[in-house]
Design a protein around this motif. Structure first.
Motif, PDB file in Angstrom:
ATOM      1  N   GLU A 287      44.861  51.583  36.633  1.00 44.82           N
ATOM      2  CA  GLU A 287      43.415  51.516  36.765  1.00 44.82           C
ATOM      3  C   GLU A 287      42.950  50.055  36.828  1.00 44.82           C
ATOM      4  OE1 GLU A 287      40.948  54.452  36.834  1.00 44.82           O
ATOM      5  OE2 GLU A 287      42.898  54.754  37.784  1.00 44.82           O
ATOM      6  N   PRO A 288      41.740  49.809  37.375  1.00 44.99           N
ATOM      7  CA  PRO A 288      41.209  48.435  37.423  1.00 44.99           C
ATOM      8  C   PRO A 288      41.061  47.852  36.029  1.00 44.99           C
ATOM      9  CG  PRO A 288      39.940  49.913  38.824  1.00 44.99           C
ATOM     10  CD  PRO A 288      40.857  50.773  38.023  1.00 44.99           C
ATOM     11  N   ILE A 422      48.329  38.685  44.040  1.00 39.86           N
ATOM     12  CA  ILE A 422      46.978  38.796  44.610  1.00 39.86           C
ATOM     13  C   ILE A 422      46.605  40.254  44.824  1.00 39.86           C
ATOM     14  CG2 ILE A 422      45.624  38.372  46.704  1.00 39.86           C
ATOM     15  CD1 ILE A 422      47.206  35.689  46.948  1.00 39.86           C
ATOM     16  N   GLN A 423      45.484  40.663  44.255  1.00 39.51           N
ATOM     17  CA  GLN A 423      44.980  42.020  44.474  1.00 39.51           C
ATOM     18  C   GLN A 423      43.486  42.072  44.159  1.00 39.51           C
ATOM     19  OE1 GLN A 423      47.478  45.325  43.493  1.00 39.51           O
ATOM     20  NE2 GLN A 423      45.763  46.627  42.971  1.00 39.51           N
ATOM     21  N   GLU A 424      42.733  42.568  45.101  1.00 40.29           N
ATOM     22  CA  GLU A 424      41.293  42.670  44.937  1.00 40.29           C
ATOM     23  C   GLU A 424      40.942  43.523  43.723  1.00 40.29           C
ATOM     24  OE1 GLU A 424      37.410  43.592  47.791  1.00 40.29           O
ATOM     25  OE2 GLU A 424      39.351  44.531  48.219  1.00 40.29           O
ATOM     26  N   PHE A 425      39.879  43.165  43.041  1.00 43.23           N
ATOM     27  CA  PHE A 425      39.331  43.865  41.867  1.00 43.23           C
ATOM     28  C   PHE A 425      40.169  43.668  40.598  1.00 43.23           C
ATOM     29  CE2 PHE A 425      38.116  46.847  45.450  1.00 43.23           C
ATOM     30  CZ  PHE A 425      36.901  46.230  45.666  1.00 43.23           C
ATOM     31  N   GLU A 426      41.216  42.844  40.675  1.00 45.83           N
ATOM     32  CA  GLU A 426      41.990  42.518  39.478  1.00 45.83           C
ATOM     33  C   GLU A 426      41.668  41.079  39.075  1.00 45.83           C
ATOM     34  OE1 GLU A 426      43.746  44.568  37.775  1.00 45.83           O
ATOM     35  OE2 GLU A 426      44.134  46.234  39.142  1.00 45.83           O
ATOM     36  N   PRO A 439      44.334  37.406  40.040  1.00 48.60           N
ATOM     37  CA  PRO A 439      45.729  36.985  39.862  1.00 48.60           C
ATOM     38  C   PRO A 439      46.243  36.269  41.105  1.00 48.60           C
ATOM     39  CG  PRO A 439      45.427  39.221  39.068  1.00 48.60           C
ATOM     40  CD  PRO A 439      44.143  38.827  39.743  1.00 48.60           C
ATOM     41  N   GLY A 440      47.003  35.225  40.901  1.00 52.16           N
ATOM     42  CA  GLY A 440      47.500  34.426  42.017  1.00 52.16           C
ATOM     43  C   GLY A 440      46.625  33.231  42.327  1.00 52.16           C
TER      44      GLY A 440
END
Length: 572
Positions: A287-288, A422-426, A439-440
């Motif tokens: 989950e986010p 890298i991941q959107e919404f994280e 992240p990243g």
């Protein structure tokens, strides 16, 4: 009173009939239930909310005004009247409609009527009718077992998200499965995920259905047995342990006791705890970041109930990963990971490239296995290096990557890490507010500042930025321009970054754009964008479109043509 009573009854009955009449007019009933064998009907629940003159009946209970002051105003009926007189008459009306519609696609195998009533004692919410169609229930159970056997246990093909939407809830429905077989149920959930590996978007949808189902079970069925539950003003649940409601008191037997019944109870209760822990892990892993606190709460509640496994998970992690993957110790470095708290603890024993190489390999390997990307690093190191970017959080996570960036031989490994992280919404767990970052971020920013070969990484990063919840890209852009300048090589990365900038960013790079070759490269990049994106990119450089228009009018020759093209791109 009789007049008020009659008016109220007529209003409520009329509203109920109007709801059923409206649904019967639908012409899509057959097509809806034919999408999957796991849906017996469209509706299984309605809520009647009695408010004199504005009574509603709906299949969705949003509860938006349950805490509203007006909803707490006293009614004219007592609770006893609602329960003993009004309720039964409403049930009779609904039952009459159900008798005629029971075998149609409109009604599911079960149907519940709930009511909300203002009474002299306050607002009353109660379940008035719980109805079950035995034939439909029997048929649905047969279909569930057929589906599991054919599509899960004896199949190698991906499944459909719509099927998971129904199946995940059915398996936890006490009306269908009064005796919950937790191990079997978890096996089906895991099998759904196995069959959909390699299809990231579909897999995420299936996992969402599983997580939603087990979360609803935990909050609505299991936890209320042991906890008094109150909804906070932020609509999160607050739990208070009921007196004596611990796992030990419910399931453990005295030493030497050989009665069969307590042992059965122990099996049932510990299985239920296993499902609660499964729900926690699903939330924490998939989950986010804003949902993860609920997963931690589930673990804490299980621990309060006496679950030793929950206590162990909170100190050692969920048990999802092999011990060799979550703990590495060498002469140079020691790394530990706990996915429950999304924490990586790194002790740099020797300040050298080898230590950071091992740590980066450790982190990247775990991320590839599904470790929460919204993690944080707890760093023990004698070096305190930070990126030359103002406004970033001075966190251990930041410091670790800044330290690692000091070793050029590790830059390819840092890029590999960044592309995995890298991941959107994280967001990194140790950042918040204006310093929140995906992240990243630190690896990408650092690499982008030192070498043009990593400009494509910057472009990739900016394509994933959630610019509604992250602002620090502005800080990077300012540092990027200062460090790398406005060159032909930098233009694509600069434009990609400016597409995620905010209105507060101002760049003093117009002198660099006096170079017509550079300006033309900017024009070519801008022309590929939608007009609103072009305007966003140009704002930090030129300000409002009117300023660019004035600049273009005053320019001459080829420069005038290029500025006019920029203007057209922003206005098209």
């Amino acid at each position: 009173m009789s007049t008020l009573y009659d008016q109220a009854m007529e209003e409520m009955m009329t509203t109920i009939h109007e709801w059923f009449d409206e649904q019967e007019k639908r012409d899509d009933l057959e097509s809806v239930v034919k999408r999957t064998t796991l849906q017996m009907g469209i509706f299984n629940d309605i809520v009647l909310d009695y408010k004199p003159g504005r009574t509603t009946v709906d299949s969705l209970d949003l509860g938006l005004d349950d805490d509203d002051v007006k909803s707490k105003q006293a009614g004219v009926f007592t609770e006893e009247e609602v329960r003993n007189e009004i309720g039964p008459k409403l049930v009779e009306v609904v039952q009459g409609r159900l008798d005629k519609l029971a075998d149609t696609p409109l009604i599911d195998y079960r149907f519940t009527l709930r009511g909300k009533f203002p009474t002299t004692e306050g607002k009353l919410q109660l379940t008035l009718l719980e109805w079950i169609n035995a034939e439909k229930r029997k048929l649905l159970l047969e279909r569930i077992h057929t589906y599991v056997d054919k599509n899960l246990e004896n199949s190698t093909y991906p499944t459909k998200p719509l099927e998971s939407f129904f199946l995940t809830s059915h398996l936890l429905d006490p009306k269908l499965f009064p005796e919950l077989d937790v191990a079997w149920t978890i096996r089906q959930y895991d099998r759904i995920q196995e069959l959909n590996q390699g299809r990231p978007e579909a897999l995420a949808e299936h996992r969402g259905e599983i997580t939603s189902a087990v979360t609803a079970w935990a909050e609505n069925q299991f936890l209320p047995q042991y906890y008094d539950v109150q909804s906070s003003p932020y609509r999160t649940n607050e739990y208070s342990l009921k007196p004596g409601a611990t796992l030990e008191s419910n399931v453990e037997t005295q030493e030497g006791q050989h009665l069969d019944e307590p042992r059965k109870a122990q099996t049932s209760e510990t299985q239920s705890i296993d499902l609660l822990l499964y729900a926690a892990v699903m939330i924490l892993r998939f989950e986010p970041s804003y949902s993860k606190s609920k997963g931690v709460t589930f673990l804490e509640l299980a621990k309060q109930l006496g679950s030793k496994r929950a206590a162990r998970m909170m100190t050692e992690g969920s048990g999802t990963y092999a011990k060799d993957d979550i703990h590495v110790k060498t002469e140079e470095v020691e790394c530990k990971a706990n996915d429950v708290f999304a924490l990586m603890t790194i002790h740099i024993r020797k300040e050298e490239a080898g230590a950071y190489q091992q740590a980066l390999t450790f982190i990247t390997h775990l991320l590839k296995q599904g470790f929460p990307k919204s993690y944080k690093i707890k760093l023990k190191s004698s070096v305190k290096q930070y990126l030359p970017i103002k406004g970033l959080a001075k966190s251990d996570t930041h410091r670790f990557f800044a330290n690692a960036l000091e070793y050029p031989e590790l830059h390819p490994l840092l890029e590999e890490y960044a592309r995995e992280a890298i991941q959107e919404f994280e967001f990194y767990e140790d950042t918040e507010g204006e310093k929140s970052c995906m992240p990243g971020s630190y690896a990408t920013f650092g690499l982008g500042l030192v070498d043009e070969q990593y400009f494509p990484l910057v472009e990739y990063y900016m394509g994933e930025v959630d610019d509604e919840h992250q602002l620090i890209q502005d800080k990077f852009i300012a540092a990027f321009v200062e460090q790398q300048g406005v060159t032909a090589q930098a233009i694509p990365a600069l434009v990609a970054s400016l597409r995620r900038s905010t209105d507060s960013l101002k760049l003093k790079i117009q002198p660099e754009l006096e170079n017509e070759e550079i300006l033309e490269l900017l024009v070519r990049q801008i022309q590929e964008l939608e007009h609103y994106e072009a305007e966003r990119v140009l704002y930090p450089i030129f300000g409002k479109v009117e300023k660019l228009s004035t600049l273009a009018r005053k320019a001459e020759g080829r420069r005038k043509e290029l500025l006019m093209e920029l203007l057209q791109a922003a206005e098209k």
